[in-house]
Each structure stands twice: as C-alpha cells, then as structure tokens.
Design a protein around this motif. Structure first.
Motif, mmCIF file in Angstrom:
data_model
loop_
_atom_site.group_PDB
_atom_site.id
_atom_site.type_symbol
_atom_site.label_atom_id
_atom_site.label_comp_id
_atom_site.label_asym_id
_atom_site.label_seq_id
_atom_site.Cartn_x
_atom_site.Cartn_y
_atom_site.Cartn_z
ATOM 1 N N CYS A 104 9.467 75.459 6.226
ATOM 2 C CA CYS A 104 10.080 74.474 7.102
ATOM 3 C C CYS A 104 10.462 75.102 8.439
ATOM 4 O O CYS A 104 11.216 76.082 8.470
ATOM 5 C CB CYS A 104 11.317 73.889 6.423
ATOM 6 S SG CYS A 104 12.192 72.708 7.455
ATOM 7 N N VAL A 107 14.305 75.323 8.900
ATOM 8 C CA VAL A 107 14.919 76.427 8.165
ATOM 9 C C VAL A 107 14.633 77.750 8.869
ATOM 10 O O VAL A 107 15.502 78.614 8.970
ATOM 11 C CB VAL A 107 14.417 76.469 6.704
ATOM 12 C CG1 VAL A 107 14.840 77.759 6.007
ATOM 13 C CG2 VAL A 107 14.950 75.276 5.942
ATOM 14 N N PHE A 128 19.106 68.665 9.919
ATOM 15 C CA PHE A 128 19.627 68.584 8.546
ATOM 16 C C PHE A 128 20.555 67.382 8.388
ATOM 17 O O PHE A 128 20.498 66.675 7.380
ATOM 18 C CB PHE A 128 20.381 69.865 8.180
ATOM 19 C CG PHE A 128 19.504 71.067 7.981
ATOM 20 C CD1 PHE A 128 18.291 70.982 7.311
ATOM 21 C CD2 PHE A 128 19.904 72.311 8.451
ATOM 22 C CE1 PHE A 128 17.492 72.097 7.120
ATOM 23 C CE2 PHE A 128 19.113 73.436 8.266
ATOM 24 C CZ PHE A 128 17.910 73.329 7.602
ATOM 25 N N GLN A 132 20.062 64.134 5.874
ATOM 26 C CA GLN A 132 21.100 63.762 4.911
ATOM 27 C C GLN A 132 21.563 62.325 5.123
ATOM 28 O O GLN A 132 21.774 61.585 4.160
ATOM 29 C CB GLN A 132 22.290 64.714 5.020
ATOM 30 C CG GLN A 132 21.978 66.111 4.507
ATOM 31 C CD GLN A 132 23.113 67.069 4.749
ATOM 32 O OE1 GLN A 132 24.159 66.940 4.134
ATOM 33 N NE2 GLN A 132 22.918 68.007 5.656
ATOM 34 N N ARG A 151 27.033 63.297 -0.978
ATOM 35 C CA ARG A 151 26.930 64.575 -1.705
ATOM 36 C C ARG A 151 25.526 64.773 -2.257
ATOM 37 O O ARG A 151 24.954 65.867 -2.165
ATOM 38 C CB ARG A 151 27.954 64.622 -2.852
ATOM 39 C CG ARG A 151 29.378 64.868 -2.415
ATOM 40 C CD ARG A 151 30.267 65.297 -3.576
ATOM 41 N NE ARG A 151 30.060 64.557 -4.795
ATOM 42 C CZ ARG A 151 30.844 63.570 -5.239
ATOM 43 N NH1 ARG A 151 31.886 63.192 -4.535
ATOM 44 N NH2 ARG A 151 30.570 62.972 -6.382
ATOM 45 N N ALA A 154 23.026 65.659 0.518
ATOM 46 C CA ALA A 154 23.124 67.072 0.910
ATOM 47 C C ALA A 154 22.472 67.957 -0.153
ATOM 48 O O ALA A 154 21.752 68.915 0.166
ATOM 49 C CB ALA A 154 24.591 67.463 1.102
ATOM 50 N N PHE A 155 22.695 67.603 -1.414
ATOM 51 C CA PHE A 155 22.120 68.373 -2.516
ATOM 52 C C PHE A 155 20.593 68.323 -2.490
ATOM 53 O O PHE A 155 19.922 69.350 -2.665
ATOM 54 C CB PHE A 155 22.649 67.838 -3.847
ATOM 55 C CG PHE A 155 22.069 68.534 -5.044
ATOM 56 C CD1 PHE A 155 22.500 69.798 -5.398
ATOM 57 C CD2 PHE A 155 21.074 67.930 -5.798
ATOM 58 C CE1 PHE A 155 21.951 70.447 -6.503
ATOM 59 C CE2 PHE A 155 20.524 68.567 -6.897
ATOM 60 C CZ PHE A 155 20.962 69.835 -7.246
ATOM 61 N N VAL A 157 18.556 67.753 0.081
ATOM 62 C CA VAL A 157 18.023 68.531 1.211
ATOM 63 C C VAL A 157 18.098 70.024 0.894
ATOM 64 O O VAL A 157 17.120 70.765 1.080
ATOM 65 C CB VAL A 157 18.765 68.198 2.521
ATOM 66 C CG1 VAL A 157 18.371 69.163 3.639
ATOM 67 C CG2 VAL A 157 18.478 66.763 2.942
ATOM 68 N N ALA A 158 19.254 70.479 0.404
ATOM 69 C CA ALA A 158 19.413 71.899 0.073
ATOM 70 C C ALA A 158 18.438 72.318 -1.034
ATOM 71 O O ALA A 158 17.854 73.408 -0.981
ATOM 72 C CB ALA A 158 20.854 72.180 -0.354
ATOM 73 N N ALA A 159 18.252 71.449 -2.023
ATOM 74 C CA ALA A 159 17.356 71.771 -3.138
ATOM 75 C C ALA A 159 15.909 71.886 -2.680
ATOM 76 O O ALA A 159 15.198 72.824 -3.064
ATOM 77 C CB ALA A 159 17.487 70.710 -4.231
ATOM 78 N N GLU A 161 14.769 72.494 0.407
ATOM 79 C CA GLU A 161 14.573 73.634 1.307
ATOM 80 C C GLU A 161 14.636 74.958 0.545
ATOM 81 O O GLU A 161 13.845 75.862 0.804
ATOM 82 C CB GLU A 161 15.608 73.598 2.433
ATOM 83 C CG GLU A 161 15.475 72.392 3.349
ATOM 84 C CD GLU A 161 14.155 72.313 4.095
ATOM 85 O OE1 GLU A 161 13.380 73.296 4.104
ATOM 86 O OE2 GLU A 161 13.886 71.265 4.694
ATOM 87 N N GLY A 162 15.567 75.072 -0.395
ATOM 88 C CA GLY A 162 15.643 76.288 -1.192
ATOM 89 C C GLY A 162 14.401 76.484 -2.047
ATOM 90 O O GLY A 162 13.893 77.605 -2.186
#
Length: 198
Positions: A104, A107, A128, A132, A151, A154-155, A157-159, A161-162
């Motif tokens: 990404c 990122v 980001f 979200q 919540r 956000a989870f 998007v973080a999941a 990207e990680g």
C-alpha cells in the motif's frame, strides 16, 4: 500525436503511487517516476513546482482516493460482508499479480519518518481516516451502533494493511486469507447481534 500535458501529470502521479507501493518513499525519485511513466523531464516542475515532495504527496492522495472510491462503490451492495470481502480480494489479487512486490502506497509513506515533509504523514492519516469513515458508514447503514461501527472500521483497515505487510514478507497469501476469514466471522457475528436486538 504527443500526449497532453495533463496526461503526463496523471501518469506521473499514478507511477509515483505504484513506485511508493513497491519501493517506499525512499525509493521514489524523479528519475524513477519519469522512467516508469514515460513523461517528459520538462514536465516535472511544470506540474509539480514543489518537486519530489509534492509529487509523493499527490501520489498518496491519489492512492487514498482510489481505495476510498472502492469502499464508496461498495456502499451500494446490500451485503456489507461482500463489500468487505472485496477489500481483501483486491489486495490479495494485487499481491499475487505483483509477485508480492506491491504494498500500500499510503502505508509506505506512513512508516517512513520524514521530518522534512510532514505533509506526507498528514496525507496518509487523512487517507486512513477516510477509509475508516467510509467503512463505518457502511456498517452504520446496516444497523451497527456508531461507536461499534467506528471501532470495527478501524480494525478492518488495520487488519488489511497489516496482512498486506505480512504477505509481502512471507511471500504468501496465508496472512490475508486468515485475516479475511476472521474479519468476516467477526462482522457476521456483529451484524447478527444487531438483527437479534431489532
């Protein structure tokens, strides 16, 4: 017939975004963007008087807008799970097509500290936040309470990207497949709970 100048500008921005995803901000030079885009050298400072910094910033905004557009388009889908699945599928396909070289662009900029160009971090944060907001709006539309929708957005998007970062390092889609399955199960449960309460 030579391309219009606006075509050169657009090609440079999309090339910079592609190069960010593959090489990070440190690997994006004007020369590399010109070689990738085929744009004429003279067009750089005409279109980007702020030079490399402006070009990278616009590439981050472009990448952010592209993903936000996909999420916005998913808003029309009556099934929010299918919309989120599509987000994971997009990244899975990009990883496979690029032989795990492409990540990404947002990122890439977010993880590289550049005190000389704080606008990059601001543009990444805005991207980001926009993703979200779009995901939260999708979940709100399907009955989740606002705080829970935010919540979960956000989870997600973080999941995603990680998982993309892990896939690149492992050269495997296993992380994104695992995360996609768990996110789907979590969202199914959350949406079923809303259905039982109503």
């Amino acid at each position: 017939m030579s391309p219009r100048r606006s075509d050169s500008r657009e090609r440079m921005v999309t090339s910079a975004a592609a190069l960010l995803g593959e090489h990070g901000a440190g690997g994006v030079s004007i020369d590399r963007v010109l070689a990738h885009s085929g744009a004429p050298r003279g067009s750089v400072y005409h279109h980007f008087p702020g030079g490399r910094t402006q070009l990278i910033d616009e590439a981050v905004v472009f990448a952010g807008d592209f993903i936000a557009g996909l999420i916005d388009a998913a808003m029309d889908d009556p099934d929010p799970l299918r919309a989120v699945d599509g987000f994971f599928t997009l990244w899975r396909e990009r990883l496979l097509r690029s032989d795990f070289r492409v990540g990404c662009p947002v990122v890439a900029v977010a993880v590289e500290t550049d005190d000389g160009a704080p606008e990059h971090a601001r543009s990444a944060a805005a991207a980001f936040a926009r993703w979200q907001e779009a995901l939260a709006a999708l979940l709100l539309r399907h009955g989740l309470p606002e705080e829970r929708a935010r919540r979960l957005a956000a989870f997600v998007v973080a999941a995603v990207e990680g998982a993309v970062v892990m896939c690149r390092t492992e050269r495997s889609t296993t992380p994104i497949d695992a995360v996609a399955a768990e996110v789907r199960a979590l969202l199914e449960h959350a949406l079923r709970s809303v259905g039982r309460e109503s």
